[in-house]
Design a protein around this motif. Structure first.
Motif, PDB file in Angstrom:
ATOM      1  N   THR A 131       0.874  -1.205   0.072  1.00 33.67           N
ATOM      2  CA  THR A 131      -0.108   0.042  -0.067  1.00 33.67           C
ATOM      3  C   THR A 131       1.154   1.350  -0.074  1.00 33.67           C
ATOM      4  N   VAL A 132       0.507   1.960  -0.953  1.00 30.19           N
ATOM      5  CA  VAL A 132       1.380   3.399  -0.935  1.00 30.19           C
ATOM      6  C   VAL A 132       0.199   4.137  -0.330  1.00 30.19           C
ATOM      7  N   SER A 133       0.311   4.925   0.949  1.00 31.47           N
ATOM      8  CA  SER A 133      -0.550   5.946   1.524  1.00 31.47           C
ATOM      9  C   SER A 133       0.152   7.357   1.727  1.00 31.47           C
ATOM     10  N   ILE A 134      -0.817   8.129   1.576  1.00 29.41           N
ATOM     11  CA  ILE A 134      -0.651   9.506   1.534  1.00 29.41           C
ATOM     12  C   ILE A 134      -1.489  10.245   2.402  1.00 29.41           C
ATOM     13  N   THR A 135      -0.943  11.050   3.246  1.00 27.59           N
ATOM     14  CA  THR A 135      -1.890  11.660   4.399  1.00 27.59           C
ATOM     15  C   THR A 135      -1.635  13.227   4.092  1.00 27.59           C
ATOM     16  N   LEU A 136      -2.584  14.006   3.908  1.00 27.62           N
ATOM     17  CA  LEU A 136      -2.619  15.367   3.516  1.00 27.62           C
ATOM     18  C   LEU A 136      -3.385  16.229   4.701  1.00 27.62           C
ATOM     19  N   GLN A 137      -2.838  17.279   5.155  1.00 29.60           N
ATOM     20  CA  GLN A 137      -3.948  18.240   5.856  1.00 29.60           C
ATOM     21  C   GLN A 137      -3.991  19.193   5.162  1.00 29.60           C
TER      22      GLN A 137
END
Lengths: 281, 738
Positions: free
Chosen positions: A264-270
């Motif tokens: 899994t390539v996971s990106i978290t953005l605020q």
């Protein structure tokens, strides 16, 4: 009152007023937006498999150690190449020459005692090998397993120590850890997958913000800021445990698995959205 | 012949007087030269290595110190060329007192009789001449008492022996040696006879007895003693050097070569080939194809037993003596293979795979497994050998397998039936002895070493094969005990015997190689070298999951092989590989190898040494030619050195490697992938593998060309799961799960 002191007092008052206005403006702006966390995940099949092995030549005489190393290296490479597996490459990562300790000397050192015995010891010539198999995503599990087994078997048959050994043997022994992973599954098209994940993260953030705006009966404005990562949390202590198995990680290690499964390539953005005032603009 | 010799003595006597006068004049004339020579020779003779030899440790052979002092006096005076004092000193050690052992420098220890004789025989020309001047008259006078028609030949022999020992360099020394050679030949001591005649040729090159005549006698002795190679070489030499010459034998003029050849053909198989055809490993050639059929498989350690053993090892991880990687010793004779598995001795017909007999049920050991990993028993002491119609096993009663220092017993079984013939416990002087080292069968007798309980003094014993009664015994020396396994008291080293053409060699595995005469009775020489390290400095701490030390896991044993008169050996617990020229004896070279290494084989060019890899060393240069890492996991380190291929049985199958460069020809997986690997040997037309669980035989490709005997039966099937021959009794089927 002297005219100089009056001027100084006026200037000070102006500065204080300006500062108060700035703070009030900033607070008013923060209060006027919506900030949400957007998460984007993309699952992908690993595209390469990496196996590490070590070629070793160890002997009492330096000449013998070199002869053994050469012989073992040649037979190992010949054995792997003889498999004729498409997409399999072997790469040496540098020869090292070390003084090899006897088992008794190692035991003594573990006990915090000086190593006893023949000080001349053995000489070890070794080289880590990286075996890389590409095109894994086009193989089914059975096919991949069969290929891996062939490589591991050929490696073992030819005397390669497959798998990376922990640098601190004592750590392993004390914890009864006698298993080391033989293969690492990796992604290669990480940038492309990351781009997809970013899109998903933004979409996710917008969806959440719109929902909040609707509940709050405000109108969602444009994005005013984006930061990558989780929101900082207060009073969080970061504890780092020493683990000799954990080697220095590079970017690609984040997208590596020791199991054959999707990575899994996971990106978290605020993401910050502004709120548009009614009739405003 | 003796009368003729005595006639010539009168002339020699006159010559002796003249020589003595010349010598005295010459000595005075050369005083200044001698003074210079003294310094140089004294430095050569001085025994500076005494202290070094004391520090070698390991096996100790008793040396006669008082005689050594007298002998050193001789050496000192001889070095100064003060011959009168030197010969007076040697005169203080008469023949009958030369019974102990003396150091000869360079780690050599030899019988005093040999040492003194050798030093005198090898005096420089000046010393030899002086010796003759001093002793010629006395020697001739002694020898004159021998009468050819004497009714008491024993007395004559005694005189000749004295002349040979004390006055060999005199003009009648060759006559005495010839007489002793004749007597030895008549008594059947052909090797002794050859030695006497060889001494004449070596030290009396101008003997009036005639070189050709002595050489022919030597050849006869070699032929009679079955030393085919030496005989053939000597016959060739006689043909080349004495063409057309004749020699008088039994009153007839004969052509020596024709005469010797006729003797050879008359004697049938006197040129002994040592039953080499039976298990000739040179027939093994080429790689083993994947379809090589399994002839049969016998699993002596059942699955249940394996589970119990594994549990025991896990529970006793703190101790561990390597019992889990132990592969039982085995021997083969004809088409029989005999194993000794912790005291259970069993025989298999290698053709059919049928279990012929066994001393006890295999599962009897199951109850002992729990204690075995921390038992005090030296598991390397189990041994088995077969000869004639007898199987000899060094064993423990399985009931007492884990008893504290239980003495190992020698048990003799009938080869065909397994019936117990005798055991050492029932033989008076052997009752309390512990047997150590695989016995050597010499005709109707056997040679074996023993030690007392809790003792390390080794006794060499000759026993009758028929009933175990003792022919003779003698003290061999005292071993230095070694600690190998964890947390245990020290154990005695296990010696190894090797029979060569004219000697029996004993590798002590304790820092000494001992050469005995062909009967194993008299020590010819002892070569001392560095013994095993003292255990006092060893670490005594281990972690639970720590891997077993290689020397324990691989059950490394000492081994000795002989090739073209050179003995190559590597002792257990030693990190040196030796090459010793046995004719000297002389250390040709020694080189470091891993402590756990085992000398697994040799061919004409190379030595093959195994650890967790196989190494091929050049015999001449001692250089490592090639090596190859192998998945070796346990004991039974061995290799078949075939015609062009080396075969090693590992836990990943049988590796077939090219002899020239170690290149892998193939890996034959076989039927033992669950085992740790182990022994491998060619027995008749079978390739037999003995692992820590089973005995498996394959029908190798080369067996197609071997004619088997009429009793040979085809293997039942190539499937290992079903190929074991049905056992003879139901209880066997319980134990053999293969």
């Amino acid at each position: 009152m002297k005219p100089e002191s009056r001027l100084r007092r006026t200037l000070l008052l102006s500065v204080l007023l300006s500062a108060t206005w700035l703070v009030a403006t900033t607070q008013a702006e923060e209060k006027s937006g919506i900030t949400v966390m957007g998460v984007g995940k993309v699952d992908a099949k690993p595209s390469i498999v990496e196996l590490t092995g070590t070629i070793n030549g160890e002997a009492e005489l330096a000449g013998d150690a070199v002869t053994k190393f050469r012989g073992n290296r040649q037979s190992a490479i010949e054995a792997i190449e003889a498999l004729e597996i498409v997409g399999l490459t072997i790469e040496g990562t540098g020869v090292s020459v070390n003084s090899a300790m006897t088992q008794q000397q190692m035991q003594a050192i573990m006990q915090g005692m000086p190593a006893q015995g023949d000080s001349a010891g053995k000489l070890a010539v070794s080289e880590p090998l990286k075996l890389t198999l590409v095109g894994v995503e086009d193989m089914d599990t059975e096919q991949l397993l069969e290929t891996l087994v062939k490589i591991v078997d050929a490696g073992k048959d030819s005397g390669i120590v497959i798998g990376s050994m922990p640098t601190n043997m004592n750590y392993g022994y004390r914890r009864g850890n006698t298993r080391t992973p033989l293969a690492k599954f990796k992604l290669t098209n990480v940038d492309e997958l990351k781009a997809q994940a970013y899109e998903k993260a933004i979409a996710d953030a917008r969806k959440q913000a719109e929902r909040l705006a609707e509940i709050s009966e405000v109108k969602l404005g444009p994005i005013t800021g984006i930061r990558e990562g989780n929101l900082p949390k207060n009073n969080q202590q970061q504890v780092v445990y020493y683990n000799p198995y954990m080697q220095q990680q590079d970017d690609s290690d984040q997208f590596t698995s020791t199991d054959l499964r999707d990575i899994t390539v996971s990106i978290t953005l605020q993401v910050d959205f502004s709120i548009v005032e009614d009739g405003g603009e | 012949m003796i009368a003729a010799t005595r006639d010539s003595h009168r002339g020699r006597e006159l010559l002796g007087v003249v020589a003595r006068m010349v010598y005295v004049l010459f000595s005075f004339g050369c005083l200044s030269t001698l003074a210079h020579a003294q310094v140089i020779v004294a430095a050569q003779v001085g025994d500076a290595s005494d202290e070094d030899e004391k520090n070698l440790g390991g096996f100790q052979v008793q040396v006669d110190d008082s005689m050594a002092t007298s002998f050193k006096d001789f050496e000192r005076f001889a070095a100064r060329k003060d011959w009168e004092k030197a010969f007076r000193a040697i005169g203080e050690i008469p023949s009958e007192k030369r019974v102990g052992m003396l150091k000869a420098g360079g780690g050599m220890i030899v019988p005093a009789r040999t040492r003194i004789w050798q030093v005198v025989a090898e005096l420089p020309a000046e010393g030899r001449e002086a010796f003759r001047v001093f002793f010629d008259a006395k020697a001739r006078e002694l020898l004159s008492h021998i009468d050819a028609d004497d009714a008491e030949p024993v007395a004559d022999i005694k005189i000749a022996r004295q002349v040979y020992d004390e006055y060999f360099l005199t003009s009648v020394g060759d006559d005495a040696a010839n007489l002793l050679g004749d007597a030895a030949f008549e008594q059947g001591d052909f090797r002794g006879a050859e030695r006497y005649w060889r001494a004449i040729l070596d030290h009396h090159p101008n003997t009036e007895l005639g070189e050709l005549r002595i050489q022919v006698k030597r050849a006869m002795a070699l032929l009679r003693s079955g030393r085919g190679r030496q005989y053939a070489a000597l016959l060739k030499d006689i043909e080349q050097r004495f063409p057309g010459e004749t020699v008088v034998l039994g009153g007839t003029d004969v052509d020596p070569a024709t005469f010797l050849k006729s003797l050879q053909s008359d004697s049938g198989l006197l040129v002994v080939e040592q039953d080499s055809q039976a298990n000739d490993v040179t027939i093994a050639a080429g790689s083993l194809p994947a379809e090589t059929p399994t002839a049969w498989r016998l699993q002596y350690l059942s699955d249940k037993g394996k589970t119990l053993m594994d549990q025991s090892v896990r529970s006793n991880y703190w101790y561990r003596n390597g019992v889990e990687t132990y592969v039982p010793p085995f021997t083969s004779l004809g088409s029989r293979l005999i194993c000794n598995w912790f005291g259970i001795v069993f025989a298999i017909d290698t053709t059919t795979g049928k279990l012929l007999w066994r001393s006890e049920k295999f599962d009897k050991l199951h109850s002992q497994f729990a204690q075995m990993p921390h038992s005090q028993t030296n598991i390397e002491q189990f041994a088995v050998v077969a000869g004639g119609d007898t199987v000899l096993a060094i064993s423990l009663n399985t009931e007492r397998l884990n008893n504290y220092r239980e003495p190992f017993r020698l048990v003799a079984y009938e080869l065909d039936t397994g019936k117990e013939r005798w055991k050492s416990e029932s033989v008076g002087p052997l009752k309390n002895e512990s047997f150590i080292g695989q016995p050597l069968i010499l005709g109707d007798n056997l040679l074996v070493t023993t030690h007392g309980r809790n003792e390390s003094k080794f006794t060499l014993r000759s026993l009758k094969l028929s009933d175990g009664s003792e022919n003779w015994s003698k003290e061999l020396g005292t071993a230095s005990q070694v600690q190998k396994s964890r947390r245990y008291q020290q154990q005695n080293p296990v010696p190894v015997f090797l029979q060569t053409d004219d000697a029996v060699l004993v590798l002590t595995n304790n820092g000494a190689l001992i050469a005995l005469d062909s009967l194993g009775k008299e020590i010819q020489w002892v070569l001392k070298f560095k013994g095993p390290p003292s255990s006092s400095g060893n670490n005594m701490f281990w972690y639970g999951n720590e891997p077993l030390e290689d020397v324990i896991a691989l059950h490394s044993q000492g081994a000795i092989v002989e090739e073209q008169g050179v003995a190559y050996f590597k002792e257990a617990c030693s990190n040196e590989l030796f090459a010793v020229d046995l004719s000297g004896p002389k250390v040709l070279w020694k080189r470091p190898v891993a402590v756990e290494a085992v000398l697994a084989g040799a061919d004409e060019e190379r030595l093959y040494v195994l650890t967790r890899e196989i190494m091929a060393f050049d015999q001449e240069t001692q250089k490592l030619q090639w090596s190859r890492r192998l998945p070796i996991a346990g004991g039974g380190l061995s290799a078949i050195v075939g015609r062009d291929t080396v075969y090693i049985f590992t836990n990943r199958g049988i590796y077939c490697l090219d002899k020239q460069n170690g290149t892998k020809k193939s890996i034959f997986r076989g039927a033992d992938l669950e085992s740790n690997g182990g022994w491998i040997e060619v027995v008749g037309d079978r390739l037999v593998c003995v692992s820590n669980m089973a005995v498996t035989a394959y029908r190798p490709p080369w067996s197609d060309g071997i004619s088997t005997d009429t009793t040979t039966q085809p293997a039942a099937t190539s499937d290992p799961a079903t190929s074991s021959e049905p056992p003879e009794s139901s209880d066997i089927s319980e134990d053999t799960s293969g």
